[in-house]
Design an enzyme around this catalytic site. Structure first.
Site, mmCIF file in Angstrom:
data_model
loop_
_atom_site.group_PDB
_atom_site.id
_atom_site.type_symbol
_atom_site.label_atom_id
_atom_site.label_comp_id
_atom_site.label_asym_id
_atom_site.label_seq_id
_atom_site.Cartn_x
_atom_site.Cartn_y
_atom_site.Cartn_z
ATOM 1 N N TYR A 135 27.521 2.071 32.176
ATOM 2 C CA TYR A 135 28.043 2.093 31.077
ATOM 3 C C TYR A 135 29.171 1.510 30.934
ATOM 4 O O TYR A 135 29.524 0.674 31.890
ATOM 5 C CB TYR A 135 28.185 3.619 30.623
ATOM 6 C CG TYR A 135 28.547 3.906 29.347
ATOM 7 C CD1 TYR A 135 27.834 3.425 28.107
ATOM 8 C CD2 TYR A 135 29.493 4.893 29.111
ATOM 9 C CE1 TYR A 135 28.266 3.605 26.863
ATOM 10 C CE2 TYR A 135 29.849 5.189 27.658
ATOM 11 C CZ TYR A 135 29.103 4.491 26.764
ATOM 12 O OH TYR A 135 29.369 4.805 25.337
ATOM 13 N N ARG A 188 27.911 -5.135 16.824
ATOM 14 C CA ARG A 188 29.330 -5.061 17.394
ATOM 15 C C ARG A 188 29.375 -4.298 18.654
ATOM 16 O O ARG A 188 29.404 -3.008 18.732
ATOM 17 C CB ARG A 188 30.140 -4.104 16.138
ATOM 18 C CG ARG A 188 31.634 -4.164 16.377
ATOM 19 C CD ARG A 188 32.215 -2.682 16.525
ATOM 20 N NE ARG A 188 31.316 -2.229 17.683
ATOM 21 C CZ ARG A 188 31.945 -0.749 18.190
ATOM 22 N NH1 ARG A 188 32.657 -0.083 17.481
ATOM 23 N NH2 ARG A 188 30.946 -0.075 19.029
ATOM 24 N N LYS A 206 23.081 3.789 27.330
ATOM 25 C CA LYS A 206 23.348 5.208 26.824
ATOM 26 C C LYS A 206 22.310 6.113 27.249
ATOM 27 O O LYS A 206 22.529 7.506 27.380
ATOM 28 C CB LYS A 206 23.321 5.043 25.149
ATOM 29 C CG LYS A 206 24.744 4.332 24.781
ATOM 30 C CD LYS A 206 25.480 5.345 24.129
ATOM 31 C CE LYS A 206 27.006 4.629 24.018
ATOM 32 N NZ LYS A 206 28.056 5.778 23.501
ATOM 33 N N GLU A 278 24.057 2.943 17.421
ATOM 34 C CA GLU A 278 25.055 2.533 18.415
ATOM 35 C C GLU A 278 25.274 0.967 18.135
ATOM 36 O O GLU A 278 24.747 0.196 18.027
ATOM 37 C CB GLU A 278 24.117 2.664 19.700
ATOM 38 C CG GLU A 278 25.231 2.742 20.931
ATOM 39 C CD GLU A 278 26.180 3.724 20.897
ATOM 40 O OE1 GLU A 278 25.732 4.783 20.899
ATOM 41 O OE2 GLU A 278 27.445 3.500 20.926
ATOM 42 N N ASP A 279 26.651 0.880 17.946
ATOM 43 C CA ASP A 279 27.020 -0.350 17.947
ATOM 44 C C ASP A 279 26.760 -1.248 16.825
ATOM 45 O O ASP A 279 26.380 -2.613 17.000
ATOM 46 C CB ASP A 279 27.147 -1.159 19.404
ATOM 47 C CG ASP A 279 28.043 -0.654 20.363
ATOM 48 O OD1 ASP A 279 28.783 0.205 20.178
ATOM 49 O OD2 ASP A 279 28.049 -1.025 21.417
ATOM 50 N N ASP A 301 26.844 7.283 17.155
ATOM 51 C CA ASP A 301 28.338 7.662 18.184
ATOM 52 C C ASP A 301 29.320 7.075 18.299
ATOM 53 O O ASP A 301 30.291 7.819 18.227
ATOM 54 C CB ASP A 301 27.327 7.350 19.702
ATOM 55 C CG ASP A 301 28.225 7.789 20.595
ATOM 56 O OD1 ASP A 301 28.505 8.950 20.860
ATOM 57 O OD2 ASP A 301 28.725 6.853 21.540
ATOM 58 N N ASP A 302 29.424 6.000 17.690
ATOM 59 C CA ASP A 302 30.828 5.241 17.622
ATOM 60 C C ASP A 302 31.660 5.917 16.796
ATOM 61 O O ASP A 302 32.942 5.760 16.672
ATOM 62 C CB ASP A 302 30.565 3.747 16.877
ATOM 63 C CG ASP A 302 29.419 3.286 17.765
ATOM 64 O OD1 ASP A 302 29.724 2.968 19.180
ATOM 65 O OD2 ASP A 302 28.290 2.604 17.395
ATOM 66 N N ASN A 443 37.853 -0.610 24.255
ATOM 67 C CA ASN A 443 36.998 -1.102 25.134
ATOM 68 C C ASN A 443 36.659 -2.451 25.108
ATOM 69 O O ASN A 443 36.779 -2.898 24.028
ATOM 70 C CB ASN A 443 35.902 -0.260 25.087
ATOM 71 C CG ASN A 443 35.789 0.978 25.512
ATOM 72 O OD1 ASN A 443 36.507 1.576 26.243
ATOM 73 N ND2 ASN A 443 35.297 2.122 24.521
#
Ligand code: NAD
Length: 614
Positions: A135, A188, A206, A278-279, A301-302, A443
């Site tokens: 991860y 992203r 994930k 996600e993303d 989640d973001d 990150n």
């Protein structure tokens, strides 16, 4: 580590045996989980070389002599039989011989393609070392180089040209009872921007954490890449690119595509199949969350996972400063989906503490690429999720001046821009506060707003620091500080585990607040004394089980769990469902009868009778 002398292997093995934590699951009578698992019958029909090629079943050299003969693989393996402990040791020795993290990532992915149970055993035993490989931060690098890293697909790729056929593609996935999907459109990826189909590394990583941390069986998990193109020409012109080479499709066509995807998932896997977004880029992430949150079993989640993990870190920090949330002033640097998600949950938590919505929002300031977010600033850009936090004030651009103006007690970076918290900013925080709280969340590590070392040095060791990516302990003035990592992995696996185990229909906002509170409580005083605002990473599995148990209690109490009858002991119920990394037995299944009924005895008795009769 290049080699380990044989005499040293025994103590290492006993160490490995002691730190294993996945328990042998026991059957639990009320859970529906077992009936969802692929049947033993279909599994046992796989024999011969196919068994060795099936990563879910393969045990490599751990197959016993009896199993090798019974399953038709005798002679296909070297004669020695080795235990999983030795196999795990071999993996780690090889792992340590590699020169860089990308090679280590590839090696682990190859292992997951060969022997899934060994892969998860190794991750579970070495969480602190291996989470940063499977991860963030290494997965970010792996996504950038996915054209090289990619060996075989580990999920579904659904493109915009498959519109109208998404259900058909979902039926191509061989597992019948998927319970959790992580989906991205790759726009992203971490703080790295649009990586298109290379972003598939994120759902894969994930879901590997779903299993390694939360014990959700891998066969219940499905990574999906929704490929609508990419606007990153550097990537799409790469001959090794694996996705569609076209500009991103947006607008109505994009929305219809995502709508069809959501409906197809429910049609194929049921209404309680969890879908983690996600993303996705900010402009879609918020919109899609609002659109689907109440209709489907879904979360982002973001936005929500990040918010919960940061709030948990704040709860930990407040145990050090002795303040309540409402006693603080928060300055967010970056006002995108991560920052706004955190701000919303922090506000929600302050309201739960008794503040009015206006009072709670007045404590939250935001600063983005144009400067401080205040009404009437020349650059505008005040709409969207940041709108509730627009203040009346001066449109200041310089961050040090902003810190001086807002006087935050808590400074949070979620900008994706490295070194925004430079010396002057950090020093200013230390002048304003006895114990400044500084979270540099961007990150990967290279994008963090400051390093742990900079934060401790410029605040004379007084700050309470946490980051998004891991930093090593810092020694400053003879004291060792352990920076906390606000890793979403403390939250999303626990939320997923509770949701899936309880068959919840929706993932409601309160679940994130409850998860954050529980995570904050699970930080020990010893950890706080060392500067940690999160429990240590090796404890993450136990922490996850505790959070999931707490969430399960909440879901049953509020009648939002649909897995009935209600289990009395929620922790036992959660533990029953955990994936077991120990190998299955493949020998013939035999059992004994009482002696008087065994066939040889019966025949013998018959003989005696015959002799007597004659
Ligand atoms: P985003 O693109 O939605 O938002 C970025 C924000 O930063 C925007 O508001 C933008 O205006 C602002 N920004 C850009 N340049 C800036 C500058 N020079 N000065 C001030 N602000 C600037 O991105 P996001 O999804 O919100 O993610 C942001 C970062 O947060 C990423 O690096 C991501 O990895 C990180 N993140 C961390 C965690 C975690 O630690 N658990 C979780 C999610 C996201």
């Amino acid at each position: 580590m290049s080699s380990i002398p044989l005499r040293n292997i025994r103590p290492i093995l006993s160490y490995y045996q002691h730190i294993r934590f996945f328990q042998q699951p026991q059957r639990y009578t009320v859970t529906v989980t077992d009936e969802y698992r692929p049947s033993t019958k279909s599994r046992s029909s796989i024999k011969g070389v196919e068994l060795l090629r099936n990563p879910a079943l393969n045990k490599g050299m751990a197959f016993t002599l009896e199993e090798r003969q019974h399953m038709g693989i005798h002679g296909l393996l070297p004669p020695a039989v080795v235990s999983q402990d030795i196999q795990a040791l071999r993996v780690m020795i090889n792992f340590h011989r590699m020169n860089n993290d990308l090679d280590r990532y590839s090696e682990l992915m190859n292992l997951s393609d060969r022997n899934e149970k060994l892969f998860y055993r190794v991750i579970a035993d070495n969480l602190e070392e291996l989470i940063p490989i499977v991860y963030t931060p290494t997965v970010g690098l792996a996504c950038q180089k996915y054209g090289l890293v990619f060996k075989r697909p580990r999920g579904l790729f659904i493109t915009i040209h498959d519109k109208g056929h998404i259900y058909d593609i979902l039926t191509n996935w061989t597992e019948q009872h998927v319970k959790a999907i992580v989906v991205t459109d790759g726009e992203r990826i971490l703080g790295l921007g649009d990586l298109g189909a290379f972003g598939m590394g994120i759902p894969v990583g994930k879901l590997q954490l779903y299993t390694a941390i939360a014990g959700i069986p891998p066969q219940d998990c499905l990574p999906i890449m929704l490929d609508v193109g990419t606007n990153n020409e550097e990537i799409s012109s790469n001959p090794l690119y694996i996705g569609l080479r076209q500009k991103r499709v947006t607008g109505k066509e994009y929305d219809e595509f995502i709508d069809e995807f959501m409906e197809a998932v429910v049609q194929r896997f049921g209404w309680n199949c969890l879908i983690q977004f996600e993303d996705f880029a900010s402009q879609n992430a918020y919109r899609l969350l609002e659109r689907y949150q109440k209709e489907y079993c879904t979360f982002n989640d973001d936005i929500q996972g990040t918010a919960a993990v940061v709030l948990a870190g704040l709860f930990g920090a407040l145990r050090i400063t002795g303040k309540k949330l409402i006693d603080n002033t928060f300055l967010f640097v970056g006002a995108g989906q991560a920052a706004c998600g955190i701000a919303d949950l922090v506000t929600h938590a302050m309201i739960r503490e008794g503040a009015s919505p206006e009072e709670a929002r007045s404590k939250v300031w935001m600063y983005d690429v144009h400067g401080l977010i205040v009404d009437g600033r020349p650059q505008g850009d005040l709409e969207g999720p940041k709108a509730p936090y627009v203040k009346k004030g001066k449109p200041i651009k310089d961050l040090t001046a902003v810190v001086d103006y807002v006087k935050p007690t808590v400074l949070l970076g979620a900008s994706g821009v490295a070194r925004l918290f430079h010396e002057a900013v950090l020093k200013k925080m230390a002048i304003i506060n006895e114990r400044p709280v500084i979270f540099a969340l961007s990150n990967p590590t290279s994008r963090a707003e400051c390093t742990a070392e900079e934060a401790y040095r410029e605040t004379d060791g007084r700050c309470i620091f946490a980051s998004g990516s891991p930093f090593k302990p810092v020694v400053y003035k003879d004291k060792t500080f352990h920076p906390g990592q606000g890793n979403n992995a403390y939250i999303f696996p626990a939320v997923a585990l509770a949701t899936v185990a309880c068959a919840a229909r929706h993932v409601e906002e309160d679940m994130f607040l409850i998860a954050a509170q529980k995570l904050g409580e699970l930080v020990s005083q010893e950890d706080l004394d060392e500067g940690r605002v999160y429990p240590p990473v090796p404890a993450i599995h136990e922490v996850t089980v505790k959070i999931a148990t707490h969430l399960a209690e909440h879901l049953y109490q509020t009648k939002k769990a649909w897995n009935y009858p209600e289990p009395q002991n929620k922790e036992e119920f959660i533990r029953m469902q955990l994936y077991d990394t120990s190998y299955e037995y493949f020998g013939p299944k035999t059992w004994n009868w009482p002696e008087q009924h065994s066939s040889s005895r019966t025949v013998q008795s018959m003989d005696e009778n015959i002799i007597l009769d004659s």
